[in-house]
Write an enzyme that holds these catalytic residues in place. Structure first.
Site, PDB file in Angstrom:
ATOM      1  CD1 TRP A   2      14.638   9.620  18.216  1.00  0.00           C
ATOM      2  CD2 TRP A   2      14.400  10.199  16.067  1.00  0.00           C
ATOM      3  NE1 TRP A   2      15.554   8.911  17.480  1.00  0.00           N
ATOM      4  CE2 TRP A   2      15.443   9.251  16.168  1.00  0.00           C
ATOM      5  CE3 TRP A   2      14.078  10.721  14.816  1.00  0.00           C
ATOM      6  CZ2 TRP A   2      16.155   8.797  15.056  1.00  0.00           C
ATOM      7  CZ3 TRP A   2      14.790  10.275  13.699  1.00  0.00           C
ATOM      8  CH2 TRP A   2      15.806   9.330  13.815  1.00  0.00           C
ATOM      9  CG  ASP A  32       7.883   8.750  18.001  1.00  0.00           C
ATOM     10  OD1 ASP A  32       7.841   7.508  18.005  1.00  0.00           O
ATOM     11  OD2 ASP A  32       8.829   9.400  17.507  1.00  0.00           O
ATOM     12  CE  LYS A  86      14.867   3.222  16.304  1.00  0.00           C
ATOM     13  NZ  LYS A  86      14.160   4.482  16.338  1.00  0.00           N
TER      14      LYS A  86
END
Ligand SMILES: *Cc1c(COP(=O)(O)O)cnc(C)c1O
Length: 357
Positions: free
Chosen positions: A100, A167, A191
């Site tokens: 990511w 993030d 998440k």
């Protein structure tokens, strides 16, 4: 319903009360006689949900007045572009700690000059690089606090001489965060704080407007701050369920309380991985994630992997298959996952060891 233990990496397990309230709202939203799927987002009733949700974010994370939180569509992956559009003027640095993080970097490189300040790819992203020097001539440093795929985590808010952007898709609301240290914190809800379909972005208001490029209206954070996330139709149902999830979090004592439980869950599972002769953890111990626990069969026992999957499945374990880039197993133990769920997995590992030794 069948008794299962859900360790899915995302979309994640959500608290049952949030799901029950969502079912109710699907039928009748706040006694209006209209489903939440059909309610106009320009009604007083919807405004109440938006306001409550924004207020809960601010309360639970102690977000200072300097910052605003917005809720948008497009996934965390689109935020990679938002970041570069809104903050990249001359040069930006990214800490490359996984898939990511790397994707975020790549997206920025399509907009301007961005580079990896440090990278842990040499050991398949099993650790967090340390000791790198942060230059002062960059627009921002971008970090990924929890590397969902590899099970590593930056568990403290780092001191950073330049604007810090994070993030936090997979560890937001799992521990207290000093929001004042960040110019931007963003992530997908799915998440840890809600269903798929909505992202959160916590933005230091005076950090915007420093780039010279034209920013398309929808990609400009200022649009969404000005319009309180209602410039266009928001992802109504996702926000509704996120709000219910945050109400649940508040009811059990908030972020401090869940952090204690999360550490307990992580200790329980990591201790078993370290004790059990059939399994080994993949991440460096000091960088182990409290949210995604990655492990593989110990050397000499690789052949037992499929058998353990079947064994665990029979006992109700769902979603423990590791990401293809790590292999083995990954148990995601987000906020809604309970000590009992983790204990069930630990018991399962113990039982399997007894059977095999
Ligand atoms: C899942 C994940 C993403 C991507 O989220 P999408 O909403 O699917 O785009 C980005 N960053 C991290 C850390 C993630 O875990």
């Amino acid at each position: 319903m069948k008794k299962v233990h859900v360790f899915n990496a995302g979309p994640c397990l959500l608290p049952q009360v949030a799901i029950d309230n969502a079912i109710e709202a699907l039928k009748d939203f706040k006694g209006t006689g209209v489903s939440v799927l059909s309610i106009s987002h320009r009604t007083k009733e919807w405004d109440e949900v938006m306001n409550e949700c924004r207020a809960l974010w601010k309360e639970l994370l102690n977000i200072p007045d300097t910052h605003e939180v917005v809720f948008l569509g497009g996934g965390a992956s689109l935020q990679f572009l938002y970041v570069a559009m809104n903050y990249l003027e001359k040069k930006a640095a990214y800490l490359d700690t996984g898939v990511w993080a790397h994707k975020a970097l790549k997206e920025a490189q399509g907009i301007g000059e961005a580079y990896a300040i440090a990278c842990s790819k040499d050991k398949n992203y099993t650790y967090i690089p340390k000791g790198f020097e942060i230059p002062t001539d960059i627009d921002y440093l971008h970090i990924t606090t929890n590397n969902t795929i590899y099970g590593t985590e930056i568990k403290e808010d780092i001191d950073c001489p330049v604007p810090l952007i994070a993030d936090m898709s997979s560890d937001i609301m799992s521990r207290p965060v000093d929001v004042s240290k960040y110019d931007l914190i963003y992530g997908g809800a799915q998440k840890n704080v809600g269903p798929a379909g909505v992202i959160f972005a916590i933005i230091r208001k005076d950090s915007l407007g420093r780039v010279s490029r034209y920013i398309p209206t929808m990609l400009d954070y200022r649009t969404h701050i000005d319009k309180l996330s209602m410039f266009n139709t928001p992802p109504v149902f996702s926000i509704f369920v996120m709000n219910e999830t945050l109400k649940w979090l508040k009811s059990i004592g908030g972020v401090e309380a869940i952090h204690k439980i999360n550490m307990e869950k992580a200790d329980l599972l990591y201790n078993e991985i370290d004790r059990n002769s059939l399994f080994v953890g993949t991440a460096e111990k000091e960088d182990r994630s409290c949210m995604n626990v990655c492990f593989v069969m110990a050397p000499g026992y690789e052949d037992l992997q499929d058998e353990f999957f079947a064994f665990a499945k029979e006992r109700g374990m769902i979603g423990i298959k590791g990401h293809r880039s790590v292999g083995g197993f990954r148990a995601s133990i987000y906020n809604a996952c309970t000590i009992e769920d983790v204990q069930a997995l630990v018991d399962c590992m113990k039982e399997f060891e007894n059977l095999k030794k």
